[in-house]
Design a protein around this motif. Sequence first.
Motif, PDB file in Angstrom:
ATOM      1  N   PHE A 195       6.675 -12.844   4.819  1.00 18.92           N
ATOM      2  CA  PHE A 195       5.320 -13.395   4.810  1.00 18.92           C
ATOM      3  C   PHE A 195       5.044 -14.109   3.489  1.00 18.92           C
ATOM      4  O   PHE A 195       4.539 -15.239   3.469  1.00 18.92           O
ATOM      5  N   HIS A 196       5.384 -13.463   2.377  1.00 16.25           N
ATOM      6  CA  HIS A 196       5.199 -14.107   1.075  1.00 16.25           C
ATOM      7  C   HIS A 196       5.998 -15.404   0.992  1.00 16.25           C
ATOM      8  O   HIS A 196       5.516 -16.420   0.480  1.00 16.25           O
ATOM      9  N   GLY A 197       7.224 -15.372   1.515  1.00 14.75           N
ATOM     10  CA  GLY A 197       8.062 -16.565   1.484  1.00 14.75           C
ATOM     11  C   GLY A 197       7.471 -17.696   2.299  1.00 14.75           C
ATOM     12  O   GLY A 197       7.544 -18.867   1.902  1.00 14.75           O
ATOM     13  N   ALA A 198       6.873 -17.364   3.451  1.00 19.36           N
ATOM     14  CA  ALA A 198       6.274 -18.388   4.306  1.00 19.36           C
ATOM     15  C   ALA A 198       5.077 -19.036   3.619  1.00 19.36           C
ATOM     16  O   ALA A 198       4.856 -20.251   3.737  1.00 19.36           O
ATOM     17  N   LEU A 199       4.288 -18.230   2.909  1.00 18.25           N
ATOM     18  CA  LEU A 199       3.161 -18.795   2.163  1.00 18.25           C
ATOM     19  C   LEU A 199       3.653 -19.772   1.099  1.00 18.25           C
ATOM     20  O   LEU A 199       3.179 -20.914   1.005  1.00 18.25           O
ATOM     21  N   LEU A 200       4.611 -19.329   0.293  1.00 22.98           N
ATOM     22  CA  LEU A 200       5.098 -20.158  -0.805  1.00 22.98           C
ATOM     23  C   LEU A 200       5.889 -21.365  -0.310  1.00 22.98           C
ATOM     24  O   LEU A 200       5.961 -22.387  -1.014  1.00 22.98           O
ATOM     25  N   ALA A 201       6.461 -21.270   0.882  1.00 23.67           N
ATOM     26  CA  ALA A 201       7.244 -22.385   1.425  1.00 23.67           C
ATOM     27  C   ALA A 201       6.393 -23.629   1.632  1.00 23.67           C
ATOM     28  O   ALA A 201       6.913 -24.752   1.640  1.00 23.67           O
ATOM     29  N   SER A 203       4.658 -24.939  -0.406  1.00 23.09           N
ATOM     30  CA  SER A 203       4.721 -25.744  -1.632  1.00 23.09           C
ATOM     31  C   SER A 203       5.810 -26.805  -1.536  1.00 23.09           C
ATOM     32  O   SER A 203       5.802 -27.775  -2.297  1.00 23.09           O
ATOM     33  N   GLY A 204       6.767 -26.588  -0.627  1.00 16.51           N
ATOM     34  CA  GLY A 204       7.879 -27.516  -0.495  1.00 16.51           C
ATOM     35  C   GLY A 204       8.943 -27.341  -1.561  1.00 16.51           C
ATOM     36  O   GLY A 204       9.892 -28.125  -1.629  1.00 16.51           O
ATOM     37  N   ASN A 205       8.822 -26.302  -2.376  1.00 15.88           N
ATOM     38  CA  ASN A 205       9.762 -26.069  -3.479  1.00 15.88           C
ATOM     39  C   ASN A 205      10.710 -24.929  -3.095  1.00 15.88           C
ATOM     40  O   ASN A 205      10.353 -23.750  -3.184  1.00 15.88           O
ATOM     41  N   GLU A 206      11.921 -25.271  -2.685  1.00 22.08           N
ATOM     42  CA  GLU A 206      12.877 -24.269  -2.229  1.00 22.08           C
ATOM     43  C   GLU A 206      13.324 -23.342  -3.357  1.00 22.08           C
ATOM     44  O   GLU A 206      13.574 -22.154  -3.137  1.00 22.08           O
ATOM     45  N   GLN A 207      13.443 -23.877  -4.554  1.00 19.19           N
ATOM     46  CA  GLN A 207      13.853 -23.047  -5.680  1.00 19.19           C
ATOM     47  C   GLN A 207      12.784 -22.005  -5.999  1.00 19.19           C
ATOM     48  O   GLN A 207      13.100 -20.854  -6.325  1.00 19.19           O
ATOM     49  N   LEU A 208      11.539 -22.392  -5.911  1.00 21.79           N
ATOM     50  CA  LEU A 208      10.440 -21.455  -6.118  1.00 21.79           C
ATOM     51  C   LEU A 208      10.508 -20.315  -5.112  1.00 21.79           C
ATOM     52  O   LEU A 208      10.386 -19.140  -5.472  1.00 21.79           O
ATOM     53  N   VAL A 209      10.713 -20.660  -3.840  1.00 18.20           N
ATOM     54  CA  VAL A 209      10.780 -19.649  -2.788  1.00 18.20           C
ATOM     55  C   VAL A 209      11.939 -18.689  -3.042  1.00 18.20           C
ATOM     56  O   VAL A 209      11.794 -17.465  -2.908  1.00 18.20           O
ATOM     57  N   ALA A 210      13.090 -19.233  -3.434  1.00 21.06           N
ATOM     58  CA  ALA A 210      14.268 -18.403  -3.663  1.00 21.06           C
ATOM     59  C   ALA A 210      14.055 -17.446  -4.834  1.00 21.06           C
ATOM     60  O   ALA A 210      14.366 -16.253  -4.749  1.00 21.06           O
TER      61      ALA A 210
END
Length: 265
Positions: A195-201, A203-210
């Motif tokens: 869920f947290h990953g889906a929210l941050l995704a 942003s379009g920033n894959e490195q941020l999500v990882a």
Amino acid sequence: MKQSAQGSSGAGTPERRAEGGVRVPAQARVADAPDGFRERDTAVPAARGEHTHSERPIPQPSAVQRSSVRGQILDALRTALATGELKPGGVYSAPVLGERFGVSATPVREAMQQLALEGAVEVVPNRGFRVVERGARELAELAEVRALIEVPVMLRLARTVPGERWAELRPLAEETARAAASGCPATYAEYDRSFHGALLALSGNEQLVAIASDLHRRSQWPPVRQGRAYLVADAAEHMALLDALIAGDVDIVRGLVTGHFAGAS
């Protein structure tokens, strides 16, 4: 929202457990083991110099399917970490765990190496792998770092992402609530991180999500809170945050995300 008490995957479907429900039981000193769990004469012999005494023998599980063996073992070990079956400070050898899974030590060792990269275990030469022990200070530091990354991003997204995009995440939030109701900390940990990953995704920033997902996973081991009531309350915060994001209420979003990390520290 809060850190659950169990590699980064980012947004997506939580990982499955090993086929056949394979689980790794906790190991303890033989002197402390209850009747029926004492070490027998047929205990698995040591292999490659790794320490094996004081590990409880259990009935042999069904052999893990050979396809994607490493992935299935990794899932099973993550579940055991999240549930506390692999105990902080405990040392576990790949040959013994491999015997329990019905596979060679190689895929177990490979999975453990991945967990070492994720900060869940550390290598103990000639013995195996030790589950990390994290004190209150380290968990607070992880919460602080997560807050420094996630809070500004969430506030920016709250101002820029339209409500209909947030609404698309409601099914995942509902799945997270169902996982919480099950009372299983391992299952909830995966949905919570997804869920947290889906929210941050958004942003379009894959490195941020990882990076955020890796920090989140590290904060989940060892499990601190496992009660069903805690999980249900945590999932309810997800729903409240999503409602605020859909409504575009930045003030409520700020209060929820900052309050979460303050409480986690």
